[in-house]
Design an enzyme around this catalytic site. Structure first.
Site, PDB file in Angstrom:
ATOM      1  N   TYR A 317      21.613  54.924  65.925  1.00  0.00           N
ATOM      2  CA  TYR A 317      21.336  56.287  65.253  1.00  0.00           C
ATOM      3  C   TYR A 317      19.956  55.918  64.570  1.00  0.00           C
ATOM      4  CZ  TYR A 317      21.997  60.915  62.956  1.00  0.00           C
ATOM      5  OH  TYR A 317      21.947  62.299  62.837  1.00  0.00           O
ATOM      6  N   CYS A 318      18.610  56.865  64.680  1.00  0.00           N
ATOM      7  CA  CYS A 318      17.576  56.604  64.035  1.00  0.00           C
ATOM      8  C   CYS A 318      16.981  55.350  64.075  1.00  0.00           C
ATOM      9  CB  CYS A 318      17.844  57.020  62.617  1.00  0.00           C
ATOM     10  SG  CYS A 318      16.474  57.341  61.470  1.00  0.00           S
ATOM     11  N   ILE A 319      16.697  54.625  62.867  1.00  0.00           N
ATOM     12  CA  ILE A 319      16.300  53.136  63.016  1.00  0.00           C
ATOM     13  C   ILE A 319      17.323  52.250  63.656  1.00  0.00           C
ATOM     14  CG2 ILE A 319      16.985  52.653  60.497  1.00  0.00           C
ATOM     15  CD1 ILE A 319      14.565  51.006  60.139  1.00  0.00           C
ATOM     16  N   PHE A 345      20.310  58.384  68.989  1.00  0.00           N
ATOM     17  CA  PHE A 345      20.323  59.473  68.558  1.00  0.00           C
ATOM     18  C   PHE A 345      19.000  59.428  67.727  1.00  0.00           C
ATOM     19  CE2 PHE A 345      25.327  59.099  68.009  1.00  0.00           C
ATOM     20  CZ  PHE A 345      25.371  59.269  69.237  1.00  0.00           C
ATOM     21  N   SER A 347      15.985  58.521  67.820  1.00  0.00           N
ATOM     22  CA  SER A 347      15.293  57.471  67.352  1.00  0.00           C
ATOM     23  C   SER A 347      14.187  57.410  68.131  1.00  0.00           C
ATOM     24  CB  SER A 347      16.072  55.919  67.923  1.00  0.00           C
ATOM     25  OG  SER A 347      17.485  56.252  67.312  1.00  0.00           O
TER      26      SER A 347
END
Length: 585
Positions: A317-319, A345, A347
């Protein structure tokens, strides 16, 4: 309480706030190189903007004429309303002005004048043709901040709801508001830190982040949680989740009704969640590659010990997704095939267009930030929170300013905002590497552009199937940029676009029947071509992903209880790392 007593208490609380502010201005955190660098960059951008305007005085005159024409039309509409005539439809609905009192002629005129002027200001910035993209982005961002701050909803005299509350309560709302402000400044050590939710409404491990499980492994950077199954059989391949370390993992495990972790467990997955430590100065030297080695790579070894399974599916998720794909590229270069599919997600892999966060990214600002981190060993959570809150200032700053300080109300309980306020720090070495190599120089997309643990990595060498989820209103990971990153891995990729933003578009359980999502079986290189070809579906994207992942999850085996395999339980989920707070008490 009589008016005289209210005024006396208002004066006393205001004096206490003034004392707090005087103390705060003496703290080096508010007088550091980062603020100076940001101010210098803004002044330079304004100078370029002024030069552009002066070079084309005719355009400026036309713009002023258009503004005055708009004012004249508003005045005519207001006179017509006072005469009992129905005015034409006003500006587009804005949540700041949703109360019925804003429809009164005087306040409607104030509102529409403000909206007209704010839109005019933004048009002047976006309409200048000879500014480079970075300068235009910076000017647009700070012009929007300026316009948002001057909204009539933010002032007692021009907000009819606040005026009504002041009259009805005899000024008690303003007294309560000043007390809230004083409490927030004391909690923030002189920095104004508005509460977004009732902090007593949630407790980690009790009614939030409460999915049952055990911590089965830990090192200096993370704990690994194995969740308790609720089905008799589970998929053979466990699911390894790599969350962001900018915030804590339990955005994916809020309450039972919206817990993505709980949903995974219900679908029959053995879920392993990384819970990152909240680093202090002792971890200043931890690098991005340390997060890879002590994060997902260490987790893969632990999962094999815990349940005897080498092959896993992974989610980031993200980073966390950026780290996951970086790890996959490293594994491709070293012949490690344990991860059989990857899902991200919101990213970024391609940082060409980083969205509004790009306004904080340039050499001067990064160098100033590195100087500050050199003193503490980390980026303070408050600095990160401020940057993210500015991206949605009306929702995450000014709405609470009005509710808490002008109306004097307590913030309502909200699990997502409780999580948002539970921020984490960033180790200095890791954050500097991330800002420079990803945001500033965009090296991750280049074959061999980044070296991790002595190995040059190449995202195109990733051969496993990938599933990318982006959200249409995302200001942190713009969906077109996520799409650009989805083109980089070499395996078969599915790209899905969800409604809403960075959090709500991802944490969207099917039972909520909210938003929509778009899918397409092909992946055109142009994002607009993909959007045109995509089919819209009502509701959550989770069922689409469930079908995609289910075909890659292996057959069913007997459920695995945490702590009964090769790794004994250390403590109950959610563990101790997630309880490490950054708040100054």
């Amino acid at each position: 309480m009589d008016p005289g007593t209210v005024l006396e208490e208002l004066a006393q609380v205001a004096q206490q706030i003034q004392d707090q502010m005087q103390d705060a201005w003496q703290q080096p955190v508010l007088d550091g190189p980062v603020l100076n660098s940001m101010a210098g960059g803004l002044l330079q951008a304004l100078a370029l903007f002024n030069q552009s305007l002066l070079a084309d005085p005719g355009r400026l005159m036309q713009a002023q004429a258009k503004l005055w024409e708009g004012y004249a039309q508003l005045w005519q509409h207001s006179l017509a309303a006072l005469a009992g005539q129905t005015p034409p439809a006003g500006a587009v609905a804005d949540r700041r002005f949703r109360g019925t009192d804003w429809q009164l002629p005087a306040f409607d005129l104030i509102r529409q004048c403000y909206l007209l002027t704010g839109q005019w200001l933004l048009e002047q910035v976006t309409g200048v043709g000879d500014l480079d993209p970075a300068t235009r982005r910076k000017l647009t961002f700070y012009t929007r901040q300026f316009a948002d701050a001057l909204s009539p909803s933010n002032f007692v005299a021009t907000n009819p709801e606040v005026l009504r509350a002041t009259v009805e309560s005899g000024g008690q709302n303003l007294l309560h508001g000043l007390r809230h402000m004083l409490e927030d400044m004391q909690r923030g050590g002189g920095r104004l830190d508005p509460r977004m939710t009732d902090p007593g409404a949630f407790e980690v491990g009790v009614n939030i982040a409460a999915t049952p499980g055990k911590v089965v492994f830990q090192n200096g950077l993370m704990q690994l949680i194995q969740y308790t199954p609720v089905t008799d059989q589970v998929y053979r391949r466990p699911l390894l989740v790599v969350p962001p370390w900018i915030n804590k993992f339990y955005v994916m495990d809020l309450q039972p009704k919206n817990s993505l972790v709980g949903w995974w467990v219900e679908q029959g997955y053995t879920v392993f969640m990384i819970s990152w430590v909240n680093p202090g100065p002792e971890l200043a030297g931890k690098s991005f590659e340390d997060y890879m080695i002590e994060g997902p790579l260490a987790a893969l070894d632990a999962i094999e010990q815990a349940c005897g399974e080498r092959e896993v599916n992974a989610v980031g998720y993200c980073i966390g997704g950026t780290l996951l794909l970086s790890t996959l590229a490293y594994m491709a270069a070293t012949g490690d095939e344990r991860i059989k599919s990857a899902t991200t997600f919101a990213s970024l892999l391609d940082f060409t267009e980083p969205g509004d966060l790009g306004v904080f990214i340039d050499e001067d600002q990064i160098s100033a930030l590195e100087g500050k981190m050199a003193q503490t060993g980390y980026l303070d959570s408050a600095d990160m929170a401020t940057a993210f809150n500015l991206l949605r200032a009306n929702d995450l700053i000014w709405s609470f300013f009005v509710n808490n300080y002008l109306l004097g109300k307590d913030p309502a309980p909200f699990d997502l905002l409780f999580w948002n306020a539970d921020a984490t720090r960033m180790p200095a070495a890791m954050h500097s590497f991330y800002l420079r190599n990803m945001y500033l120089h965009n090296r991750l997309r280049e074959p061999g552009g980044i070296t991790l643990a002595g190995v040059p990595i190449d995202l195109s060498k990733i051969a496993v199937p990938c599933y990318f989820v982006a959200t249409v209103e995302d200001h942190i990971a713009p969906w077109r940029s996520v799409h650009a990153g989805a083109l980089l891995p070499g395996g078969k990729t599915r790209f899905v676009l969800s409604g809403s933003g960075h959090i709500a578009g991802i944490i969207n359980p099917p039972a909520a029947h909210k938003y929509q999502h778009w899918t397409c079986d092909s992946l055109p290189t142009n994002p607009e071509e993909w959007r045109t070809a995509a089919q819209e579906h009502a509701g959550s994207w989770w069922p689409d992903w469930k079908f995609w992942l289910g075909r890659r999850a292996g057959g069913k085996v007997m459920a695995r209880m945490p702590g009964t395999g090769g790794l004994p339980a250390i403590e109950d989920a959610p563990g101790s790392y997630v309880r490490m707070t950054s708040h100054k008490e």
